[in-house]
Design a protein around this motif. Structure first.
Motif, mmCIF file in Angstrom:
data_model
loop_
_atom_site.group_PDB
_atom_site.id
_atom_site.type_symbol
_atom_site.label_atom_id
_atom_site.label_comp_id
_atom_site.label_asym_id
_atom_site.label_seq_id
_atom_site.Cartn_x
_atom_site.Cartn_y
_atom_site.Cartn_z
ATOM 1 N N GLU A 33 -6.753 -21.463 -2.082
ATOM 2 C CA GLU A 33 -8.117 -22.131 -2.502
ATOM 3 C C GLU A 33 -8.390 -20.635 -3.504
ATOM 4 O O GLU A 33 -8.829 -21.775 -4.469
ATOM 5 C CB GLU A 33 -9.131 -20.640 -1.673
ATOM 6 N N THR A 34 -7.670 -19.911 -3.701
ATOM 7 C CA THR A 34 -7.928 -19.517 -5.449
ATOM 8 C C THR A 34 -6.491 -20.629 -6.528
ATOM 9 O O THR A 34 -7.540 -21.330 -7.309
ATOM 10 C CB THR A 34 -6.726 -18.201 -5.721
ATOM 11 N N LEU A 35 -5.764 -20.870 -6.070
ATOM 12 C CA LEU A 35 -4.901 -22.187 -6.930
ATOM 13 C C LEU A 35 -5.887 -23.079 -7.205
ATOM 14 O O LEU A 35 -5.919 -23.863 -8.266
ATOM 15 C CB LEU A 35 -3.561 -22.308 -6.624
ATOM 16 N N ASP A 36 -6.559 -23.510 -5.788
ATOM 17 C CA ASP A 36 -7.103 -24.750 -7.012
ATOM 18 C C ASP A 36 -8.475 -24.271 -7.289
ATOM 19 O O ASP A 36 -8.798 -25.271 -8.450
ATOM 20 C CB ASP A 36 -8.333 -25.684 -4.972
ATOM 21 N N GLN A 37 -9.545 -22.961 -7.841
ATOM 22 C CA GLN A 37 -10.064 -22.484 -8.345
ATOM 23 C C GLN A 37 -9.248 -22.704 -9.170
ATOM 24 O O GLN A 37 -9.977 -23.243 -10.628
ATOM 25 C CB GLN A 37 -10.531 -21.598 -7.898
ATOM 26 N N LEU A 38 -8.238 -21.780 -10.114
ATOM 27 C CA LEU A 38 -8.117 -21.666 -11.256
ATOM 28 C C LEU A 38 -7.192 -23.124 -12.183
ATOM 29 O O LEU A 38 -7.375 -23.302 -13.546
ATOM 30 C CB LEU A 38 -6.575 -20.770 -11.264
ATOM 31 N N LYS A 39 -7.421 -24.248 -11.223
ATOM 32 C CA LYS A 39 -5.957 -25.661 -11.651
ATOM 33 C C LYS A 39 -7.685 -26.048 -12.403
ATOM 34 O O LYS A 39 -7.542 -27.042 -12.802
ATOM 35 C CB LYS A 39 -5.791 -26.547 -10.673
ATOM 36 N N LYS A 40 -9.202 -25.734 -12.051
ATOM 37 C CA LYS A 40 -9.748 -26.911 -12.775
ATOM 38 C C LYS A 40 -10.186 -25.872 -14.000
ATOM 39 O O LYS A 40 -10.762 -27.220 -14.700
ATOM 40 C CB LYS A 40 -10.908 -26.570 -11.874
ATOM 41 N N THR A 41 -9.410 -25.089 -14.651
ATOM 42 C CA THR A 41 -9.411 -24.133 -15.811
ATOM 43 C C THR A 41 -8.516 -25.510 -17.064
ATOM 44 O O THR A 41 -7.647 -25.278 -16.509
ATOM 45 C CB THR A 41 -9.768 -22.957 -16.082
ATOM 46 N N ASN A 42 -8.908 -25.085 -17.895
ATOM 47 C CA ASN A 42 -8.293 -25.591 -18.642
ATOM 48 C C ASN A 42 -7.343 -24.679 -19.654
ATOM 49 O O ASN A 42 -7.666 -23.916 -20.972
ATOM 50 C CB ASN A 42 -9.077 -26.547 -19.930
ATOM 51 N N VAL A 43 -5.736 -25.129 -18.736
ATOM 52 C CA VAL A 43 -4.879 -23.884 -18.937
ATOM 53 C C VAL A 43 -3.604 -24.539 -20.258
ATOM 54 O O VAL A 43 -3.519 -25.667 -20.005
ATOM 55 C CB VAL A 43 -4.946 -22.987 -18.016
ATOM 56 N N GLN A 44 -3.599 -23.469 -21.043
ATOM 57 C CA GLN A 44 -2.347 -23.862 -21.044
ATOM 58 C C GLN A 44 -1.130 -23.844 -20.497
ATOM 59 O O GLN A 44 -0.926 -23.072 -19.853
ATOM 60 C CB GLN A 44 -1.750 -22.717 -22.604
ATOM 61 N N HIS A 45 0.022 -24.394 -20.224
ATOM 62 C CA HIS A 45 1.441 -25.136 -20.127
ATOM 63 C C HIS A 45 2.279 -23.339 -20.085
ATOM 64 O O HIS A 45 1.884 -23.096 -21.902
ATOM 65 C CB HIS A 45 1.915 -26.189 -20.944
ATOM 66 N N LEU A 46 2.493 -22.918 -19.147
ATOM 67 C CA LEU A 46 2.961 -21.808 -19.032
ATOM 68 C C LEU A 46 4.863 -21.404 -19.120
ATOM 69 O O LEU A 46 5.092 -22.395 -17.714
ATOM 70 C CB LEU A 46 2.543 -20.233 -18.473
ATOM 71 N N SER A 47 5.589 -20.510 -18.994
ATOM 72 C CA SER A 47 6.892 -20.423 -18.815
ATOM 73 C C SER A 47 7.082 -18.761 -18.536
ATOM 74 O O SER A 47 6.178 -18.206 -18.392
ATOM 75 C CB SER A 47 7.958 -20.558 -19.516
ATOM 76 N N ILE A 48 7.872 -18.920 -17.262
ATOM 77 C CA ILE A 48 8.066 -17.296 -17.150
ATOM 78 C C ILE A 48 9.050 -16.551 -17.759
ATOM 79 O O ILE A 48 10.413 -17.136 -17.451
ATOM 80 C CB ILE A 48 8.576 -17.650 -15.806
ATOM 81 N N GLY A 49 8.550 -15.465 -18.559
ATOM 82 C CA GLY A 49 10.134 -15.053 -19.246
ATOM 83 C C GLY A 49 11.458 -14.411 -18.176
ATOM 84 O O GLY A 49 11.832 -14.800 -17.651
ATOM 85 N N SER A 50 11.094 -12.983 -18.481
ATOM 86 C CA SER A 50 11.671 -11.584 -17.049
ATOM 87 C C SER A 50 11.036 -10.881 -16.366
ATOM 88 O O SER A 50 10.036 -11.221 -16.497
ATOM 89 C CB SER A 50 13.116 -11.919 -17.662
ATOM 90 N N VAL A 51 11.202 -11.213 -15.273
ATOM 91 C CA VAL A 51 10.170 -10.005 -14.089
ATOM 92 C C VAL A 51 11.575 -9.325 -13.684
ATOM 93 O O VAL A 51 12.303 -9.695 -13.650
ATOM 94 C CB VAL A 51 9.813 -10.740 -12.286
ATOM 95 N N GLN A 52 10.963 -7.868 -14.082
ATOM 96 C CA GLN A 52 11.971 -7.071 -13.971
ATOM 97 C C GLN A 52 11.532 -6.099 -13.042
ATOM 98 O O GLN A 52 10.430 -5.928 -12.488
ATOM 99 C CB GLN A 52 11.947 -6.027 -15.387
ATOM 100 N N PRO A 53 12.456 -5.356 -12.236
ATOM 101 C CA PRO A 53 13.998 -4.666 -12.898
ATOM 102 C C PRO A 53 14.797 -5.696 -11.679
ATOM 103 O O PRO A 53 14.576 -6.615 -10.402
ATOM 104 C CB PRO A 53 14.129 -2.701 -12.181
#
Lengths: 188, 201
Positions: A33-53
């Protein structure tokens, strides 16, 4: 018959689970439900850099449930979080591995506690950064906590702690995706 | 002496067995049955339709208890944990997939241009052929799903079953493994079943 072999089963389970067992955290499952709400927003394409540690021996990559190790199916809990972020961004159509706008995260706290006799708890804290072409334009710490019914009996408390892990990650990511400051920062 | 020892053993052993029985018979062992794998989405072959599925909050919070081994029970949240199976099956076929809390959520149906609404009902069962360990060795899921259009007219009904099994050597680090395999099986079969129905294309 049931009465007689039940104690045997329980005794064996307790032995299996009370000190040396290695458990694997279940697969992450998002709040759709949260993803369905957020996907209605006009958002930039994103990449994932690093997740530490990324170090498997780091404290954030170790969870113990009454002596039993809880392991990540991805190797480390940092990789588990990274895969969850990629999966969610892909689900919403925002993921692009080549995007110069990227998310980096560092896990500061990551624990499930089943030492209580009737209640268990989870805590996860991350420092999240958004960068564009290497420059940080958003940085914020996020903390999620969960509470769940546990038990005196290890044969119940340990699997309760095991199945709580995806709920903890879901709670953390839900907190990020519903934060107006984060949503504003990733808008086009 | 033997009689004395037996009396001591009986005095301590019987109550401890009874206490263990009473403590542990009151609660089921929790497992997770989220799928291991789900059907892949191929962007180039999707049907250009917007569809939705209905899972209510009440369903998501429904805790189900079924049989494990050794006379024990296992508990899990079927709707919450199988949502990925259902959603990914739909996403492998349709361009846009949304979750709804109710078939009467007119605003969400209109906002998302939903043309088909899937309302899944799940029933599950599990068994174990082991008297010594509690995780199930076999798990069964039945899905019955009414499909309606955006005005509530029934288009078709889907019925699919998913099965999974696991042995002790496999499930000792993942107690819900038989259930997770059944969830993966269900997702694949649901996709195949939807592709058979021309009314859903």
């Amino acid at each position: 018959m049931h009465f007689f072999y039940k104690p045997l089963s329980l005794a064996l389970t307790v032995v299996t689970l009370s000190g040396c067992a290695t458990l694997v955290a279940p697969t992450y499952s998002p709040s759709y439900e949260t993803l369905d709400q957020l996907k209605k927003t006009n958002v930039q394409h994103l990449s994932i850099g690093s997740v530490q540690p990324t170090d498997p021996n780091a404290k954030a990559n170790h969870i113990t449930l009454r002596g039993s190790s809880l392991n990540s199916p991805s190797g480390t809990f940092a990789k588990y979080l990274e895969n969850a972020l990629i999966s969610d961004l892909t689900e919403m159509g925002f993921y692009d591995a080549t995007s110069l706008t990227r998310i980096d995260a560092t896990i500061l706290k990551n624990d499930i506690d089943v030492s209580g006799l009737s209640t268990g708890s989870g805590i996860m804290e991350v420092n999240l950064k958004l960068t564009k072409s290497g420059s940080v334009f958003f940085e914020k710490p996020y903390t999620a906590t969960t509470q769940f019914e546990s038990s005196f009996a290890g044969a119940v408390a340990i699997p309760k702690g095991q199945i709580e892990y995806p709920n903890l990650v879901r709670a953390l990511l839900q907190k990020i995706y519903t934060d107006p400051a984060f949503v504003e920062a990733i808008k086009k | 002496m033997i009689t004395f020892t037996r009396s001591i053993q009986k005095a301590f052993f019987t109550p401890s067995i009874l206490i263990a029985y009473l403590v542990l018979s009151a609660c089921a062992h929790p497992i997770n049955i989220a799928p291991l794998d789900t059907p892949l989405r191929n962007e180039s072959s999707l049907i250009k339709k917007s569809v939705a599925y209905v899972i209510t909050d009440e369903d998501r919070n429904k805790l189900v208890t079924t049989d494990g081994g050794g006379g024990d029970k296992v508990s899990y949240y079927p709707y919450r944990e199988l949502e990925k199976s259902i959603r990914d099956s739909l996403r492998s076929i349709y361009q846009n997939v949304t979750s709804l809390r109710s078939t009467s959520d007119i605003k969400a149906i209109q906002d998302n241009n939903v043309t088909l609404i899937f309302s899944p009902e799940l029933s599950t069962s599990s068994v174990s052929n082991s008297m010594l360990t509690w995780p199930p060795t076999q798990f069964f899921i039945n899905l019955s799903c009414n499909v309606t259009d955006n005005e509530g007219k029934v288009i078709t009904q889907l019925r699919v079953s998913g099965n999974g099994s696991a042995e002790f050597s496999e499930f000792k680090s993942d107690f819900g493994l038989a259930g997770r395999r059944a969830s993966s099986d269900l997702a694949t079969k649901l996709q195949q079943e939807m592709l058979k129905h021309s009314a859903l294309q």
